[in-house]
Design an enzyme around this catalytic site. Sequence first.
Site, mmCIF file in Angstrom:
data_model
loop_
_atom_site.group_PDB
_atom_site.id
_atom_site.type_symbol
_atom_site.label_atom_id
_atom_site.label_comp_id
_atom_site.label_asym_id
_atom_site.label_seq_id
_atom_site.Cartn_x
_atom_site.Cartn_y
_atom_site.Cartn_z
ATOM 1 C CE LYS A 1 -3.909 1.889 2.943
ATOM 2 N NZ LYS A 1 -4.417 1.743 4.087
ATOM 3 C CB SER B 1 -7.786 3.632 3.135
ATOM 4 O OG SER B 1 -7.154 3.143 4.065
ATOM 5 C CB SER C 1 -8.178 0.945 6.059
ATOM 6 O OG SER C 1 -8.690 2.163 6.198
#
Lengths: 528, 106
Positions: A95, A171, A195
Site C-alpha cells: 500500500k 482504504s 481499512s
Amino acid sequence: MTDYIPALSAHEIARKVRRGEYTARQVTEAVLAHIARVDGCPGQLDGDPNAEPDRVHAFITLTAERALAQADAVDAKIAAGEDPGPLAGVPFTVKDIFTVKGTLSSAASRILENFIAPYTATPVARLEAAGGVILGKVNLDEFTFGSSNESSAYQPSPRNPWNPARVPGGSSGGSAAAVAAWEGALSLGTDTAGSIRQPAAFCGVVGLKPTYGRVSRYGLIAFGSSLDTTGSLARNVTDAALMLQAMAGADPHDGTAVTLPVPDYLAALPRGVEGLRIGLSPDYFRITYPDPQSGELYEEPLPDEIRAAVMHAAEVLAAQGAEIVEDVPMPHTRYGIPAYFVISRVEAASNLHRFDGVKYGYRTPQKVRDLHEMYRKSRGEGFGLQPKLRILMGMYVSAAQYSAQYYNRALKIRTLIRRDFEAVFDPQGAYRLDALLTPTTPTPAFPIGGVYGDSVLMQYADQLTVAANHAGIPGISLPGGLNAEGLPLGIQLLGPDFSESTLFRIGYAYEQATAEEAWRATRPLVVR
Amino acid sequence: MQEEISPEIFNHMVELAALELTPEEAAYLRGQLNKQLQAVHALQVIPLDEDTPIASHGVPYPPEISPAPRADEWHPDPNREDIIAQMPAVEDGYIVVPDIPHEELE
C-alpha cells in the site's frame, strides 16, 4: 496440469520456489505478465477516473525492474545452497502509505507527488528479508482517508475485481483488489478503522488487522497514531499467517512495537476449534445510519444476506466442535463511529501539520509574498478534500473551548468500548469468549459514485470494524460467501489482545470446512 | 440542520490550518463538518460516570511487553544526499523558504 502461477497462493509459491519447481524469476515474470493483462493504466495525478472501466487499476507504481532483481537475488541464494526465507519468491504489493527506499511514496496525495522515500518501512524490509518480492506500490484513499479508494489523487482509482462498477473498499482498496485479481499473492495494508478488513470483505479475500503493537509502524505515513495498525491481505488464512509471521515483533524504530515473543502461527492452524467459545452479539446484527436529510441516526437490521453468512459460519464452526455463545452484549459498539470522528481527526490533524512545502513534498509553484502564503498555497493545492476535512475537524474538536465536550468525551467512550471487549474475553467472566463472530461490513461493495462525497455515510461503512481499533484488539475478515449478485460477503472474528493465533485457527477451520461449498469455486470476474 | 460551525468560525480554522480554499471547497467542507458534528452528538447522550478514565490507546503497555526506551543518542543518517534531494529548494545545503514575516506580538 501446469499451474497458472499468478493464481497460486503465497505458501504454494514459497514451497515450489524452495524445492526448485520454479525459479523466483519465473514467478515474478508470470505475475508481471498477468498484471499487464488485468490491471490497465496505473493511477496518476489528474488521471481520468473513467479510463478503462473494465480493468482493476490497483497500482500507482509498478517496480518491475526492482522485482526482477529481487527475484534473481532469491534464486542466487537457492543456487548457493542458502536458505531463501519462508516467503521465497512470493510476489507482494505494498500500500503506497509505506515508505520503500528509492520509490515514490505518495500516500495517494499530490502533496507527496515527488517524495522518493530515503528509507524502507520495517514491515516491508522484513517481508523482503524473508524472500518476498515487491511488485510495486498500490493505490489507496488519500492518506487512507476513506472506505472506497475514490478519494485517491491518483486516478483511475482501483475497481472491484468481482464487478468493476463497484468500489474495492478502502482504504487498502488497491491491496485487496490486487490480491483478489491475482496481482501478487499478498499485500501489505494498514487498518485504522477497518481499512484492511472492509476492502478484504468487499473483494473476497482474507484481511488481518493485528493487535496494536504486534507489527511495527516504522515507515508507515501516520494517520491516527493510536489506531493505525499494519497487517496482511491474502487469499487464504495460511498466507495471512505466513505474512504476519514474517513481519511481527519488536522494532527499535517503533516504541509501540511490543517485545512479546511472536508465536508459531502456522503450527497452530490445524489445531481445530474443539472447545473454543465463539460469541455472537446482537449489537453486531443491527446497523446505524445517518439520515441523509436530517443527519439524525437511525437503526436498521443487518441485511439478510450478511446475517445469513455469519449464521452459516456459526453453524459450520459449531459442527467442528466450537461452542457458540449467543446474546453477548457489546453495548458501546454503536458509538464507535461518533468517537472515531473525533479521535481520529485530532490525530490526523496533528500528523498532517508536517506537510508544509518546506522539507519535502509539494511546494506551490506560484509566486508568494511570504512563508505563510507559501504554507497556505502548498497545503491548499497539495491536499485533496478529505485531508482538508480531517484537519479542520480535528482542530475544531480539540480546540481549547470544545475539547471537554468532544475530544475528552470521545476518549472516555473509547474506554467503554474497550471494557465491552475486556468483559466478554475475561477468562473468569460470564462469557469467557475466545472470539466474537460478526459481519465485517454492513453492506457488500457499493457502486462507484454511490457514496463518495457524503463523508458521514462513507465513515459508517466502518461501523462494524472500528471498535477493534479503539480497543486495540486483533480482527480478521474472511470470505463468507457471495450474494445473489455475485458480490463477496465478509465475516469477521475479533479476539483478545495478541490472540492472532486463535483467530487464524478458527479461520482455518472455517476455510477447511467450507472448502467444497460452491461459492469457493467462483473466481472474480477479471480472472475468469 | 443545526450549523454549529458558522462561516466565521470556519474561516478562523482555515487560517489556523494554513489552508487556502476555493469558495466551492469551503462550502463543501463547512457543510460536511456540520454534518459530522451532528453524528458526533450521539456521544452526548451516553451516560458517563465522571470517574471514567480516558483511553488514549486501547492495548495496555505493561513493562513486560514494553520496549526499553532507546538511548538518547545522535546518529548521522547514512543517506544525507537522498534526504537533501527531497527538499523543494536548497542552496549550499540550506533549505530556502520565502521571506519569514516578523510580527509584533501584542
